[in-house]
Design a protein around this motif. Structure first.
Motif, PDB file in Angstrom:
ATOM      1  N   VAL A  92       0.875  -1.286  -0.034  1.00 11.53           N
ATOM      2  CA  VAL A  92       0.225  -0.034  -0.040  1.00 11.53           C
ATOM      3  C   VAL A  92       0.808   1.334  -0.272  1.00 11.53           C
ATOM      4  O   VAL A  92       0.606   2.165  -0.860  1.00 11.53           O
ATOM      5  N   LEU A  93       1.975   1.243   1.017  1.00 12.35           N
ATOM      6  CA  LEU A  93       2.882   2.290   1.058  1.00 12.35           C
ATOM      7  C   LEU A  93       3.348   2.629  -0.570  1.00 12.35           C
ATOM      8  O   LEU A  93       3.764   4.103  -0.947  1.00 12.35           O
ATOM      9  N   VAL A  94       3.863   1.680  -1.190  1.00 14.43           N
ATOM     10  CA  VAL A  94       4.559   1.840  -2.371  1.00 14.43           C
ATOM     11  C   VAL A  94       3.607   2.108  -3.324  1.00 14.43           C
ATOM     12  O   VAL A  94       3.816   3.239  -4.115  1.00 14.43           O
ATOM     13  N   GLY A  95       2.428   1.767  -3.350  1.00 17.92           N
ATOM     14  CA  GLY A  95       1.571   1.989  -4.648  1.00 17.92           C
ATOM     15  C   GLY A  95       0.742   3.018  -4.397  1.00 17.92           C
ATOM     16  O   GLY A  95       0.118   3.661  -5.560  1.00 17.92           O
ATOM     17  N   ILE A  96       0.483   3.412  -3.174  1.00 15.95           N
ATOM     18  CA  ILE A  96      -0.613   4.609  -2.894  1.00 15.95           C
ATOM     19  C   ILE A  96      -0.268   5.839  -3.688  1.00 15.95           C
ATOM     20  O   ILE A  96      -1.092   6.779  -4.162  1.00 15.95           O
ATOM     21  N   LEU A  97       1.129   6.098  -3.726  1.00 17.60           N
ATOM     22  CA  LEU A  97       1.696   7.323  -4.453  1.00 17.60           C
ATOM     23  C   LEU A  97       0.911   7.288  -6.000  1.00 17.60           C
ATOM     24  O   LEU A  97       0.693   8.369  -6.469  1.00 17.60           O
ATOM     25  N   SER A  98       1.283   6.177  -6.804  1.00 18.15           N
ATOM     26  CA  SER A  98       0.488   6.324  -7.978  1.00 18.15           C
ATOM     27  C   SER A  98      -0.964   6.252  -8.082  1.00 18.15           C
ATOM     28  O   SER A  98      -1.247   7.217  -9.146  1.00 18.15           O
ATOM     29  N   ILE A  99      -1.614   5.746  -7.106  1.00 17.99           N
ATOM     30  CA  ILE A  99      -3.137   5.776  -7.113  1.00 17.99           C
ATOM     31  C   ILE A  99      -3.460   7.242  -7.010  1.00 17.99           C
ATOM     32  O   ILE A  99      -4.468   7.837  -7.655  1.00 17.99           O
ATOM     33  N   VAL A 100      -3.200   7.895  -5.784  1.00 12.75           N
ATOM     34  CA  VAL A 100      -3.369   9.335  -5.709  1.00 12.75           C
ATOM     35  C   VAL A 100      -2.914  10.446  -6.551  1.00 12.75           C
ATOM     36  O   VAL A 100      -3.258  11.437  -6.601  1.00 12.75           O
ATOM     37  N   SER A 101      -1.794   9.981  -7.293  1.00 15.04           N
ATOM     38  CA  SER A 101      -1.513  11.123  -8.482  1.00 15.04           C
ATOM     39  C   SER A 101      -2.256  11.305  -9.409  1.00 15.04           C
ATOM     40  O   SER A 101      -2.255  12.385 -10.054  1.00 15.04           O
ATOM     41  N   LEU A 102      -3.490  10.604  -9.566  1.00 15.49           N
ATOM     42  CA  LEU A 102      -4.431  10.501 -10.458  1.00 15.49           C
ATOM     43  C   LEU A 102      -5.132  11.888 -10.212  1.00 15.49           C
ATOM     44  O   LEU A 102      -5.700  12.535 -10.948  1.00 15.49           O
ATOM     45  N   LEU A 103      -5.305  12.134  -8.742  1.00 14.15           N
ATOM     46  CA  LEU A 103      -5.916  13.695  -8.416  1.00 14.15           C
ATOM     47  C   LEU A 103      -5.267  14.725  -8.909  1.00 14.15           C
ATOM     48  O   LEU A 103      -5.699  15.600  -9.456  1.00 14.15           O
ATOM     49  N   GLY A 152       2.283  12.196  -3.745  1.00  8.56           N
ATOM     50  CA  GLY A 152       1.698  11.756  -4.951  1.00  8.56           C
ATOM     51  C   GLY A 152       0.719  12.783  -5.723  1.00  8.56           C
ATOM     52  O   GLY A 152       0.619  12.667  -6.807  1.00  8.56           O
ATOM     53  N   VAL A 153       0.030  13.468  -5.064  1.00 10.51           N
ATOM     54  CA  VAL A 153      -0.715  14.559  -5.616  1.00 10.51           C
ATOM     55  C   VAL A 153       0.245  15.522  -6.507  1.00 10.51           C
ATOM     56  O   VAL A 153      -0.074  15.991  -7.656  1.00 10.51           O
ATOM     57  N   GLY A 154       1.393  15.938  -5.954  1.00  9.69           N
ATOM     58  CA  GLY A 154       2.424  16.700  -6.686  1.00  9.69           C
ATOM     59  C   GLY A 154       2.891  16.016  -7.913  1.00  9.69           C
ATOM     60  O   GLY A 154       3.117  16.697  -8.650  1.00  9.69           O
ATOM     61  N   ILE A 155       3.165  14.696  -7.592  1.00  8.51           N
ATOM     62  CA  ILE A 155       3.643  14.008  -8.851  1.00  8.51           C
ATOM     63  C   ILE A 155       2.706  13.808  -9.967  1.00  8.51           C
ATOM     64  O   ILE A 155       2.939  14.013 -11.215  1.00  8.51           O
ATOM     65  N   GLY A 156       1.488  13.737  -9.623  1.00  7.02           N
ATOM     66  CA  GLY A 156       0.443  13.791 -10.582  1.00  7.02           C
ATOM     67  C   GLY A 156       0.152  14.923 -11.420  1.00  7.02           C
ATOM     68  O   GLY A 156       0.257  15.101 -12.682  1.00  7.02           O
ATOM     69  N   PHE A 157       0.304  16.194 -10.726  1.00 13.37           N
ATOM     70  CA  PHE A 157       0.700  17.588 -11.465  1.00 13.37           C
ATOM     71  C   PHE A 157       1.669  17.244 -12.401  1.00 13.37           C
ATOM     72  O   PHE A 157       1.661  17.954 -13.632  1.00 13.37           O
ATOM     73  N   GLY A 158       2.869  16.697 -11.934  1.00 15.07           N
ATOM     74  CA  GLY A 158       4.160  17.060 -12.932  1.00 15.07           C
ATOM     75  C   GLY A 158       4.288  16.157 -13.826  1.00 15.07           C
ATOM     76  O   GLY A 158       4.757  16.648 -14.928  1.00 15.07           O
ATOM     77  N   VAL A 159       3.747  14.930 -13.921  1.00 11.14           N
ATOM     78  CA  VAL A 159       3.931  13.967 -14.867  1.00 11.14           C
ATOM     79  C   VAL A 159       2.740  14.494 -15.957  1.00 11.14           C
ATOM     80  O   VAL A 159       3.141  13.986 -17.247  1.00 11.14           O
ATOM     81  N   MET A 160       1.561  15.286 -15.706  1.00 15.91           N
ATOM     82  CA  MET A 160       0.963  15.589 -16.679  1.00 15.91           C
ATOM     83  C   MET A 160       1.096  16.750 -17.363  1.00 15.91           C
ATOM     84  O   MET A 160       1.074  16.962 -18.587  1.00 15.91           O
ATOM     85  N   ILE A 161       1.781  17.844 -16.712  1.00 13.77           N
ATOM     86  CA  ILE A 161       2.052  19.099 -17.065  1.00 13.77           C
ATOM     87  C   ILE A 161       3.352  19.169 -18.102  1.00 13.77           C
ATOM     88  O   ILE A 161       3.566  20.188 -19.082  1.00 13.77           O
TER      89      ILE A 161
END
Length: 521
Positions: A92-103, A152-161
């Motif tokens: 969960v700790l490893v995978g949660i970052l990818s899941i919440v990055s969708l936000l 994870g939220v920050g990474i979601g912004f980054g990988v998209m923009i």
């Protein structure tokens, strides 16, 4: 009767928009011909340096993602020992970052249209800084999870923009190479994470993983300074009707007044068609989620599909859990396990650099074929090795070759395609949706990898990955177009004209190649 009248009005509006588009394209073509007849030569030396600098600075968010992937593979060994957490909690700790990055990726599509591409990059850095500080200082598993969610939220912004921003400022001839830079920086971040694991592994367990995670804050601090140096996307400025600012930035990119006006006119065409569609009442998300145009549907299949295939072939699981995989293959001792991961990170970095030089020369599709076929072979061989041979050296070699094939093809090209094939009016949100698919796929794979591997063995898991990779070869053949050397506006038309422009553009490419050969002779 009323329905027929409404449909007629919509058709008339659509026809008027198409006539306006044809008129503007005619003006653009005449402008090009006149410029070529007058012998105008574009001096791109200084503009290329400017664009290159912008691309470098915009790609630093990707270092954060890569560092997290690399460092967590080693830090988790010490976190598990220090906080006494279970294997399920590790997943969960490893995978949660990818899941919440969708936000972050979903919000990034909206924020990049409202605030701009540049300040969405700033949001990514802010969220990751907060998350990184909390993770480094966390006294418990629960606080560590909260920090990881923010990161994870920050990474979601980054990988998209980052790919969207780079796509919108890069010239067509080098767009593939430049849009690959975020993937280069991701791989560089992975390598730094692996090196950090090895360097700080000698510290006491309570401090080692905290220092490993805390070092990841430094790239986001650097990003804060780069925001004073990079400009806003000229295409976003045109959408906001800030034409003078867009013209200034385009002049820095092209350094030729006639080229500036031509490009500005093309962007205004794309933005103008967008406004017509908005007047017809087509909300952007409605058009994405329920596309009425076959062209948009094909774009979504290609862009979002390639994003998902990049992850469901198991690359993040391979990187996150590489010490565990090597341990299963017979490698002993934390220090040696972490040292072998450095070889994986080094391999990824070297081959992503090779992809940069090839993507705009060889093309997207040939590299995707090499990548997906090579990965299929390596994953199958790795499944055989883990099941029957238990040979640590062979496992290390196969993992390194697999990440090499990944890095030279589907790794960077997935982001290039998903940021260049969508029309201007949909680009931010559609690219965000593709990033969501990428991150969710990564999260599902990384959160289930250990459990699935214990259920069907590590060898069985990699056999499944090899089958999925074989399916990705079929997907590339059927759905992915070649976009090398085409402007963003040409790519949009390629999908919208039911293949007619595709044949026209391919014929144009062939004619240019023949002309180049004749010039050499």
């Amino acid at each position: 009767m009323e329905d027929d009248t409404a449909l007629t009005l919509v058709d008339n509006k659509h026809n008027d928009a198409m006539m306006e588009e044809d008129t503007m394209l005619t003006r653009v073509d005449k402008h090009k011909q006149q410029r070529q007849a007058n012998g105008h030569v574009i001096d791109t030396k200084n503009s290329n340096k400017y664009v290159f600098s912008c691309v470098i600075f915009a790609s630093f968010n990707s270092v954060i993602l890569g560092y997290d992937v690399g460092v967590m593979s080693g830090a988790i060994l010490f976190i598990q020992e220090d906080l006494n957490i279970s294997e399920i909690q590790v997943e969960v700790l490893v995978g949660i970052l990818s899941i919440v990055s969708l936000l972050g990726s979903l919000a990034g599509g909206k924020s990049s249209d409202v605030l701009g591409r540049k300040w969405t990059i700033a949001l990514a850095a802010i969220f990751f800084q907060l998350g990184g500080i909390i993770m480094a200082l966390s006294p418990s598993y629960q606080v560590l999870m909260f920090g990881r969610i923010l990161a994870g939220v920050g990474i979601g912004f980054g990988v998209m923009i980052a790919p969207v921003y780079i796509t919108e400022i890069a010239p067509s001839v080098a767009r593939g190479s430049l849009t690959s830079f975020p993937e280069i920086f991701t791989n560089f971040g992975i390598l730094l994470g692996y090196v950090s694991n090895y360097v700080f592994s000698g510290l006491p367990v309570h401090y080692s993983w905290r220092v490993m995670l805390g070092v990841g804050i430094l790239p986001s601090v650097f990003i804060g300074f780069t925001l004073f140096l990079i400009p806003e996307s000229p295409r976003w400025l045109v959408m906001q009707n800030r034409l003078d600012e867009a013209r200034v930035i385009l002049s820095k990119i092209t350094e030729n007044e006639s080229e500036v006006e031509e490009k500005l006119e093309e962007i205004q065409l794309a933005a103008g068609v967008s406004k017509v569609n908005q007047h017809e009442g087509k909300a952007i998300w409605k058009e994405i989620l329920n596309p009425s145009s076959p062209g948009v549907r094909q774009m979504l299949i290609a862009g979002c599909g390639i994003q998902c295939f990049q992850q469901i072939t198991g690359i993040d699981a391979t990187v996150y859990y590489s010490p565990t995989i090597f341990k299963e293959a017979g490698i002993k001792g934390n220090t040696r396990l972490l040292a072998t991961t450095v070889a994986v990170g080094f391999t990824k970095t070297i081959f992503i650099l090779a992809a940069i030089f090839l993507i705009d020369k060889v093309g997207r599709k040939p590299l995707l074929y090499v990548s997906t076929i090579g990965m299929t072979f390596c994953l199958f061989c790795l499944s055989i090795t883990l099941t029957f041979m238990q040979n640590g050296n062979a496992a290390i070699l196969l993992v390194c070759v697999n990440v090499a094939f990944f890095s030279i093809g589907i790794g960077p090209i997935c982001w290039v395609l998903s940021s260049e094939i969508f029309p201007l009016r949909l680009r931010a949100q559609a690219s965000g949706l593709g990033a969501v698919g990428n991150r969710v796929s990564s999260g599902v794979v990384t959160m289930s990898f250990l459990s699935v591997s214990h259920a069907i063995t590590f060898g069985g898991t990699f056999f499944v990955f090899s089958v999925i990779s074989a399916l990705s070869v079929v997907f590339v053949h059927k759905y992915v177009p070649e976009t090398k050397g085409k402007s963003l506006e040409q790519i949009e038309m390629l999908f919208q004209n039911d293949g007619e422009l595709r044949r026209e553009l391919e014929l144009g490419d062939a004619e240019r190649l023949m002309q180049n050969e004749a010039d050499r002779q």
